[in-house]
Design a protein around this motif. Structure first.
Motif, short mmCIF file in Angstrom:
data_model
loop_
_atom_site.label_atom_id
_atom_site.label_comp_id
_atom_site.label_asym_id
_atom_site.label_seq_id
_atom_site.Cartn_x
_atom_site.Cartn_y
_atom_site.Cartn_z
N SER A 153 1.04 3.41 -14.11
CA SER A 153 0.42 4.68 -13.94
C SER A 153 -0.89 4.97 -14.48
CB SER A 153 1.32 5.52 -14.25
OG SER A 153 2.68 5.10 -13.98
N THR A 155 -3.87 5.06 -13.30
CA THR A 155 -4.84 5.87 -12.57
C THR A 155 -3.99 7.34 -12.17
OG1 THR A 155 -4.29 4.66 -10.68
CG2 THR A 155 -6.26 4.19 -11.46
N ASP A 156 -2.89 7.27 -12.41
CA ASP A 156 -2.09 8.70 -12.18
C ASP A 156 -2.13 9.38 -13.65
OD1 ASP A 156 -1.49 8.06 -9.68
OD2 ASP A 156 0.70 7.34 -10.49
N LYS A 158 -3.72 11.82 -15.61
CA LYS A 158 -5.14 12.76 -15.40
C LYS A 158 -5.11 13.60 -16.56
CE LYS A 158 -5.19 11.41 -11.11
NZ LYS A 158 -6.29 10.41 -10.48
N ASN A 163 -0.23 11.19 -17.99
CA ASN A 163 0.99 10.40 -17.59
C ASN A 163 1.06 9.41 -18.92
OD1 ASN A 163 2.46 7.97 -16.69
ND2 ASN A 163 2.47 8.90 -14.62
N HIS B 30 3.37 5.40 -1.63
CA HIS B 30 3.44 6.83 -1.98
C HIS B 30 4.60 7.39 -0.98
CE1 HIS B 30 0.38 6.66 -4.93
NE2 HIS B 30 -0.40 6.23 -4.15
#
Lengths: 448, 458
Positions: A153, A155-156, A158, A163, B30
């Motif tokens: 994660s 690039t998740d 933020k 994260n 997703h």
């Protein structure tokens, strides 16, 4: 770079048996005659050859799938696995390949979460490039590796909505160890330091254009391990390396891939000092482990499934000519590029009744094209000679007295059923085939 | 798998990985849900009392001997009349308009110029427009005997056309991507026992997500005949002696070396397991009726299930994948005929087997698929993903007849050209829970009150 004098070095006899073990632990086992050749080099020469192997040469024919087609490791299911297995079989740099496998387990990334064989192979090249280099450079490269950014994660993560996935594993699994030298507060702050990685999502391609964007990075002050600063992702990595808990974590973990019992306290301390003094260089630590007495006189280790498979292929002189290895090694518990979770494979639990059967099938698949035929081949009606011939087929591996007795017992019982003259011609051939299989499945060849 | 779509093969692969690894499997794209049961811990053992190699899920705190005792105890104390539900999944989305060809619908041939099936004598009782697929004559037999309830158009509003997502919705009994327990698993959590994994049995060797529980253990069984040691170039008496020698390799278990001893112990256990399972190998099962002889495990697994029920094993819900690949994007006629023939004939044999053993009143079989297919055929002799699909409920206690109806093709398609559902799948679930399993549907299916009950059981 010189090994510290404090670290014990093996001084016992270094014959084919010791060379055989070294070649299994630091690679994928000897080819025929290789243990004897390595024994002649002596311990120092043998370790130097592994540690400084020179340019890679691939020996033997190029791999193909079961239909005779060239491999498509970036696309076709299972070809990624077989492509790497082939490299393990044919390489002239077995330790490099073994270290690549170790980093794959250490920074265990699974394609089940990445969804791209191309990105997995890119990560694989990274592990190979830094296989014996500096752990610092490796860690920095892994942290911004696209497969890892997807898997944990990255690039998740933020600015404003962190994260913690990578931040936590960075410390828990990659550099410090669970509950060693960090707090939950450090996890949160490290997650902030690691913000700023971005990627796009393109229809038909999937995730692409991985990058670090300073604007998206949380540039505020963080407090990590009691230090304050405007830390970014490189700082996050270096803070971990400088953490007091890191050197012992690193040495213990690296050691555990080569020797099953933990290092003695004095050796541990000496290796830690060597590691830090050499700016996190991996090669000298591996070199010292490969020269340590415990590798030669200590307990055996169960071979990981792909090491077992690659080793049988090397010993039998067989090329990779089927993609069946992908599912066979999967049955045996190790599908490359699909570790079970982020902590990697469990080296304590390779063997059970299901994976034993899978290893039996792997041995059968190695043996099948080389099988002796009762129409064209002959074998002596002599149990002792048959056992010797079958051991010679595998390049005279070391087997324990108990296993040798089992093999002889089988050969005698098997020949004992040859009561008619046609059976006396054919059964020795069948018995030799069976002996090859039993040797490959024996506890001695499952371990090294 | 050349004729199915890429997403289909990928989701099958993912599911396999999920069940094998049993460890948090992230969504590949997703919005794709995780299969129910992902992350449940798994342990393997042989239940000696029944001679089966089991993988047990969700029994983290139990020691293996306790599980074996639990099975034995449940086998001796379970009320003999406890109902059994078998869930049979048609993987890929079976084509309703071929299984139940609406030859009496004026629009059928327009939508299916190549694939429309001809009129035949395989009438579907209760709906003059429909004919059974020529390969599904066994379903007609069951239907005519009043032992098959037909639900021609079942689904949910705004159907999701992803295999992965729609199957997940069916498995968890809700259109909720985040639910991690199966609808049958939640039923077991209410009525099951903490030490009997056989109460929820997956017969495909990996955990069926619909059986994923939150509280009680369930099991997956690999075919007994899969545990055999074959060696190239070895046969006859030499082979017999070689098999004996595998156990003899266990001699190193007395070694002072831990790894060598452990590997020897595993060789010995493997030898013992091979011997234990030998009686269950093909030919070892004596079924009172013949099953189709085909190159598929499906009929054999049904035969094995009937034998297990007859042996008094404490089963409550069982899941099994049907034979065939129903994601027929191309070459549909051949693919479908083969799958339907083996599946329907095997299920008829299973019913006959249960009748011969006097067990027919205890078992109902729900046959389902993740969706139906597009009403209009595509350009490659196949059909694409649709919305409403077909479900069947088979058994002596099944009410028979037709529940809901197949909508007329002119008025019954949604804006994507897919069949609209006339029965919600959760209506089926709630009705089965109440009428067959005697359970409180409200405790198993979210918002159960919203779904109309339909008569399924007699």
């Amino acid at each position: 770079v010189r090994a510290a004098a404090r670290i014990p070095v093996y001084t016992g006899p270094f014959g084919p048996e010791q060379a055989e073990r070294l070649l299994w632990r630091a690679g994928f086992g000897p080819r025929k005659g290789e243990a004897r050749r390595f024994a002649k080099k002596g311990l120092d020469g043998a370790v130097q050859t592994l540690i400084h192997p020179g340019r890679e040469k691939l020996r033997g024919p190029a791999p193909h799938d079961g239909d005779g087609h060239r491999l498509a490791p970036g696309d076709a299911w299972g070809h990624d696995h077989v492509w790497w297995l082939d490299r393990m079989v044919r390489t002239s740099r077995p330790l490099t390949e073994r270290m690549t496998l170790i980093w794959h387990d250490w920074f265990a990334t699974s394609n089940s979460g990445v969804g791209s064989q191309t990105l997995m192979l890119r990560q694989n090249r990274l592990f190979r490039r830094y296989s014996l280099d500096s752990f610092e450079r490796l860690l920095l490269a892994v942290t911004r590796d696209p497969a890892m950014l997807l898997w944990l994660s990255g690039t998740d993560n933020k600015k404003g909505a962190p994260n913690e996935n990578y931040a936590r594993e960075l410390m828990e699994l990659f550099t410090l160890g669970a509950g060693r030298g960090y707090t939950e507060h450090d996890v949160r702050e490290q997650a902030r330091a690691l913000t700023g990685f971005e990627n796009d999502w393109k229809r038909g391609v999937g995730p692409t254009n991985f990058r670090f964007e300073r604007d998206r990075h949380d540039q505020g002050v963080k407090r990590v391990f009691g230090k304050r600063g405007r830390f970014d992702w490189q700082d996050a990595c270096r803070l971990c390396l400088k953490n007091r808990s890191h050197p012992s974590f690193f040495v213990r973990k690296l050691w555990s891939y080569f020797i099953p019992t933990p290092p003695p306290a004095a050796t541990l301390r000496a290796l830690e000092r060597m590691y830090v003094r050499n700016h996190y260089a991996v090669r000298p630590v591996v070199e010292a482990i490969l020269r340590h007495p415990h590798l030669y006189s200590g307990q055996r280790m169960t071979k990981p499934p792909v090491v077992y498979t690659a080793g049988l292929l090397r010993a039998a002189g067989r090329p990779v000519d089927t993609d069946a290895w992908a599912w066979l090694n999967g049955l045996a518990g190790q599908q490359l590029f699909y570790p079970p979770n982020v902590s990697g494979w469990n080296d304590e639990r390779w063997l059970d009744t299901a994976t034993f059967l899978a290893r039996w099938q792997i041995a059968g698949r190695v043996l099948r094209p080389l099988v002796l035929d009762t129409k064209t081949d002959q074998a002596p009606l002599d149990a002792d000679k048959l056992v010797e011939r079958a051991l010679s087929f595998w390049g005279h591996p070391t087997v324990s007295p108990a296993t040798r007795r089992s093999l002889h017992g089988f050969a005698r019982a098997s020949l004992g059923t040859a009561k008619s003259s046609w059976k006396q011609k054919q059964y020795p051939v069948l018995t030799e085939n069976a002996l090859r299989h039993l040797i490959a499945a024996s506890p001695d060849l499952q371990t090294s | 798998m050349a004729d199915c779509c890429n997403e289909f093969s990928r989701s099958s692969l993912l599911r396999r990985a999920a069940a094998e690894a049993g460890s948090g499997l992230p969504a590949i794209e997703h919005g794709m849900p995780l299969p129910a049961g992902t992350g449940l811990d798994r342990r393997s053992f042989v239940a000696r009392s029944v001679g089966l190699a089991l993988a047990v899920y969700g029994a983290g705190s139990l020691r293996l001997p306790m599980l074996e005792e639990g099975i034995a105890q449940a086998a001796s104390t379970a009320p003999p009349a406890s109902p059994v539900l078998l869930s049979v999944f048609l993987d890929g989305g079976v084509d309703t308009l071929s299984l139940l060809a609406p030859v009496g619908d004026p629009d059928y041939r327009k939508l299916r110029p190549k694939l429309a099936l001809p009129d035949s004598s395989l009438h579907v009782g209760g709906d003059d427009r429909l004919r059974w697929h020529p390969s599904a004559a066994s379903f007609q037999t069951l239907h005519n005997e009043g032992k098959l309830t037909l639900v021609p158009a079942v689904g949910y509003r705004d159907a999701d056309q992803s295999h992965f997502t729609s199957r997940h919705y069916w498995e968890v009994g809700a259109t909720n991507a985040h639910l991690r327990t199966g609808w049958l698993g939640r039923y077991l959590d209410r009525v099951g026992s903490p030490d009997n994994p056989l109460q929820g049995l997956s017969l495909d060797g990996e955990l069926a997500p619909s059986l994923a529980t939150g509280r009680v253990p369930v099991a997956a069984l690999r075919g007994a005949d899969e545990y055999s040691f074959w060696a190239p170039g070895v046969w006859g008496e030499v082979n017999d002696k070689m098999l004996d020698a595998i156990g003899a390799l266990g001699a190193t278990r007395k070694s002072g070396d831990r790894a060598l001893a452990a590997a020897g112990e595993v060789a010995r256990q493997s030898d013992r397991l091979r011997r234990q399972l030998a009686p269950f190998k093909s030919g070892g099962l004596a079924s009172p009726v013949p099953y189709p002889k085909v190159d598929s495990d499906f009929p054999e697994r049904l035969a094995g299930l009937a034998a297990m029920l007859a042996a008094g094993l404490p089963l409550r819900v069982v899941a099994l994948n049907a034979f065939g690949m129903y994601d027929t994007h191309s070459d549909q006629p051949e693919q479908l005929a083969e799958g339907l023939k083996v599946t329907s004939e095997s299920l008829l044999a299973f019913q006959r087997d249960l009748e011969a053993r006097g067990l027919a009143d205890r078992v109902l079989t729900l046959v389902w698929s993740e969706f139906g297919r597009r009403a209009e055929e595509n350009g490659s002799n196949g059909t694409d993903h649709g919305a409403a699909g077909t479900a069947l409920l088979i058994g002596s206690r099944s009410r028979g007849g037709v529940v809901g109806e197949l909508p007329a093709l002119r008025t019954g398609l949604d804006r994507d050209g897919n069949l609209k559902a006339t029965v919600d799948y959760r209506s089926l679930y709630c009705s089965l829970l109440e009428q067959w399993l005697g359970a409180d549907a409200g405790a198993v299916i979210p918002n159960a009150r919203a779904y109309q009950r339909v008569g399924l059981v007699k």
